[in-house]
Design a protein around this motif. Structure first.
Motif, PDB file in Angstrom:
ATOM      1  N   LYS A   1       0.838  -1.131   0.074  1.00  0.00           N
ATOM      2  CA  LYS A   1      -0.018   0.073   0.004  1.00  0.00           C
ATOM      3  C   LYS A   1       1.012   1.239  -0.137  1.00  0.00           C
ATOM      4  O   LYS A   1       0.552   2.089  -0.737  1.00  0.00           O
ATOM      5  CB  LYS A   1      -1.021  -0.047   1.238  1.00  0.00           C
ATOM      6  CG  LYS A   1      -2.303  -0.997   0.939  1.00  0.00           C
ATOM      7  CD  LYS A   1      -2.949  -0.842   2.039  1.00  0.00           C
ATOM      8  CE  LYS A   1      -4.513  -1.407   1.891  1.00  0.00           C
ATOM      9  NZ  LYS A   1      -4.404  -2.747   2.063  1.00  0.00           N
ATOM     10  N   LYS A   2       1.701   1.214   0.911  1.00  0.00           N
ATOM     11  CA  LYS A   2       2.722   2.416   0.872  1.00  0.00           C
ATOM     12  C   LYS A   2       3.711   2.793  -0.179  1.00  0.00           C
ATOM     13  O   LYS A   2       3.674   3.725  -0.769  1.00  0.00           O
ATOM     14  CB  LYS A   2       3.729   2.214   2.242  1.00  0.00           C
ATOM     15  CG  LYS A   2       2.994   2.344   3.491  1.00  0.00           C
ATOM     16  CD  LYS A   2       3.849   2.331   4.644  1.00  0.00           C
ATOM     17  CE  LYS A   2       2.856   2.647   5.771  1.00  0.00           C
ATOM     18  NZ  LYS A   2       3.713   2.529   7.121  1.00  0.00           N
TER      19      LYS A   2
ATOM     20  N   VAL B   1       1.537   4.029  -3.065  1.00  0.00           N
ATOM     21  CA  VAL B   1       1.607   5.710  -3.037  1.00  0.00           C
ATOM     22  C   VAL B   1       2.651   6.182  -3.698  1.00  0.00           C
ATOM     23  O   VAL B   1       2.369   7.190  -4.291  1.00  0.00           O
ATOM     24  CB  VAL B   1       1.174   6.002  -1.708  1.00  0.00           C
ATOM     25  CG1 VAL B   1       1.107   7.439  -1.449  1.00  0.00           C
ATOM     26  CG2 VAL B   1      -0.177   5.335  -1.262  1.00  0.00           C
ATOM     27  N   ALA B   2       3.649   5.768  -3.124  1.00  0.00           N
ATOM     28  CA  ALA B   2       4.849   6.529  -3.513  1.00  0.00           C
ATOM     29  C   ALA B   2       5.433   6.433  -4.935  1.00  0.00           C
ATOM     30  O   ALA B   2       5.473   7.645  -5.628  1.00  0.00           O
ATOM     31  CB  ALA B   2       6.028   6.183  -2.729  1.00  0.00           C
TER      32      ALA B   2
ATOM     33  N   ASN C   1       3.933  13.046   0.203  1.00  0.00           N
ATOM     34  CA  ASN C   1       3.506  11.716   0.189  1.00  0.00           C
ATOM     35  C   ASN C   1       4.492  10.695   0.073  1.00  0.00           C
ATOM     36  O   ASN C   1       4.559   9.484   0.603  1.00  0.00           O
ATOM     37  CB  ASN C   1       2.216  11.500  -0.833  1.00  0.00           C
ATOM     38  CG  ASN C   1       0.909  11.759  -0.411  1.00  0.00           C
ATOM     39  OD1 ASN C   1       0.704  11.755   0.770  1.00  0.00           O
ATOM     40  ND2 ASN C   1       0.027  11.651  -1.361  1.00  0.00           N
TER      41      ASN C   1
ATOM     42  N   LYS D   1       6.684  10.321   3.267  1.00  0.00           N
ATOM     43  CA  LYS D   1       6.099   9.447   4.300  1.00  0.00           C
ATOM     44  C   LYS D   1       5.910   7.993   4.074  1.00  0.00           C
ATOM     45  O   LYS D   1       5.749   7.381   5.095  1.00  0.00           O
ATOM     46  CB  LYS D   1       4.432  10.285   4.363  1.00  0.00           C
ATOM     47  CG  LYS D   1       4.164  11.142   5.401  1.00  0.00           C
ATOM     48  CD  LYS D   1       2.540  11.621   5.227  1.00  0.00           C
ATOM     49  CE  LYS D   1       2.750  13.269   4.858  1.00  0.00           C
ATOM     50  NZ  LYS D   1       1.627  13.552   4.156  1.00  0.00           N
ATOM     51  N   ASN D   2       5.908   7.581   2.767  1.00  0.00           N
ATOM     52  CA  ASN D   2       5.395   6.277   2.503  1.00  0.00           C
ATOM     53  C   ASN D   2       7.008   5.529   2.113  1.00  0.00           C
ATOM     54  O   ASN D   2       6.683   4.180   1.777  1.00  0.00           O
ATOM     55  CB  ASN D   2       4.539   6.399   1.540  1.00  0.00           C
ATOM     56  CG  ASN D   2       3.129   6.479   1.883  1.00  0.00           C
ATOM     57  OD1 ASN D   2       2.408   5.816   2.608  1.00  0.00           O
ATOM     58  ND2 ASN D   2       2.632   7.923   1.744  1.00  0.00           N
ATOM     59  N   THR D   3       8.120   6.263   2.056  1.00  0.00           N
ATOM     60  CA  THR D   3       9.334   5.417   2.114  1.00  0.00           C
ATOM     61  C   THR D   3      10.289   5.484   3.130  1.00  0.00           C
ATOM     62  O   THR D   3      10.105   6.382   3.968  1.00  0.00           O
ATOM     63  CB  THR D   3       9.916   5.710   0.721  1.00  0.00           C
ATOM     64  OG1 THR D   3      10.239   7.350   0.878  1.00  0.00           O
ATOM     65  CG2 THR D   3       9.074   5.679  -0.388  1.00  0.00           C
TER      66      THR D   3
ATOM     67  N   LYS E   1      12.355   0.928   0.064  1.00  0.00           N
ATOM     68  CA  LYS E   1      11.327   0.514   1.030  1.00  0.00           C
ATOM     69  C   LYS E   1      12.006  -0.745   1.763  1.00  0.00           C
ATOM     70  O   LYS E   1      12.152  -1.685   0.853  1.00  0.00           O
ATOM     71  CB  LYS E   1      10.144   0.424   0.442  1.00  0.00           C
ATOM     72  CG  LYS E   1       8.988  -0.063   1.459  1.00  0.00           C
ATOM     73  CD  LYS E   1       8.555   1.332   2.173  1.00  0.00           C
ATOM     74  CE  LYS E   1       7.681   1.118   3.400  1.00  0.00           C
ATOM     75  NZ  LYS E   1       7.451   2.368   4.114  1.00  0.00           N
TER      76      LYS E   1
ATOM     77  N   GLY F   1      -3.011   9.505  -0.735  1.00  0.00           N
ATOM     78  CA  GLY F   1      -2.419   9.599   0.706  1.00  0.00           C
ATOM     79  C   GLY F   1      -3.270   8.891   1.602  1.00  0.00           C
ATOM     80  O   GLY F   1      -2.776   8.565   2.690  1.00  0.00           O
TER      81      GLY F   1
END
Lengths: 141, 110
Positions: free
Chosen positions: A38-39, A42-43, A111, A114-116, A135, B39
């Motif tokens: 999921k993360k 997003v990235a 974004n 935040k996600n990596t 990641k 996000g």
């Protein structure tokens, strides 16, 4: 080690997200933890849209090892004149047309951060930008 | 609640027919900023928006949202419906504005 590479076409919003979607499919096949997928998605999507919105062309390269996923997004484009400013939430240089579609809110790079676990931008004005993201696969919160 | 029940209770238009209507809904998210949805929306959410283009389908698919609901009688173009069907994302429509639709869905889900 699994290696993937996709071309990204600048300006073609109809295809934006296709590369990210293919990577997502592979990550699912590899049984990577759902929360991590999921993360990562997003990235990747934000990075892909950045190339579509700002650059002429680019590539997405993914290297998957048991420990981590390295993602490299490289483009030929205008580059970023002030990376620190670009990283600020709310700052965007997107065109009016891009903003009308609901992009260009200045949330893309934040974004990604935040996600990596690691994020690095190398850019040259008038030449292009390379975004490297990592990641770690053992780091599920 | 399933997407099909939401369609029935609110009299929504199902632009994508029966595609994905068996999906289970887990809450919702309302936004017209795509990075905000990317996000912050969660898997299984209903997405309420007035954005009506291909990228909405791409985001709903990547985020595994339950469905997209377009407000104020907005009708998607045939190529958008086609992509939504290929991605198995239900695209629904309402004549309500965003505020009223949010209220009704919130009441149904809570």
């Amino acid at each position: 080690m699994v290696k993937l590479k996709y071309d990204i076409e600048g300006g073609n919003f109809n295809r934006a997200g296709n590369a990210s979607s293919q990577v997502k499919r592979v990550l699912k096949q590899l049984n990577i933890d759902q929360r991590l997928i999921k993360k990562i998605v997003v990235a990747l999507y934000e990075a892909e849209v950045n190339i579509v919105a700002h650059a002429y062309e680019g590539t997405m390269e993914i290297n998957i090892s048991p420990e981590k996923i390295d993602m490299i997004l490289q483009d030929k484009g205008p580059g970023i004149s002030n990376v620190e400013q670009a990283m600020q939430e709310g700052f965007s240089t997107a065109s009016q047309k891009v903003r009308e579609m609901g992009f260009g809110a200045g949330m893309g790079l934040p974004n990604i951060k935040k996600n990596t676990d690691l994020m690095e931008i190398e850019t040259s004005v008038g030449v292009g930008t390379t975004l490297r993201m990592t990641k770690y696969l053992n780091n599920v919160e | 609640m399933k997407v099909s029940e939401l369609i029935e209770k609110l009299g929504l238009t199902a632009f994508t027919g029966a595609v994905g209507v068996e999906r289970e809904i887990a809450g919702g998210y309302t936004s017209d900023l795509l990075s905000d949805v990317m996000g912050n929306a969660k898997e299984g959410n209903v997405w309420i928006t007035l954005q009506n283009h291909m990228n909405v389908i791409a985001i709903a698919s990547l985020k595994e949202l339950a469905c997209i609901i377009l407000v104020k009688g907005i009708t998607p173009a045939p190529e958008i419906i086609e992509k939504a069907i290929a991605e198995e994302i239900p695209v629904l429509g309402s004549n309500e504005n965003t505020f009223n639709l949010n209220g009704k869905i919130y009441a149904l889900l809570n």
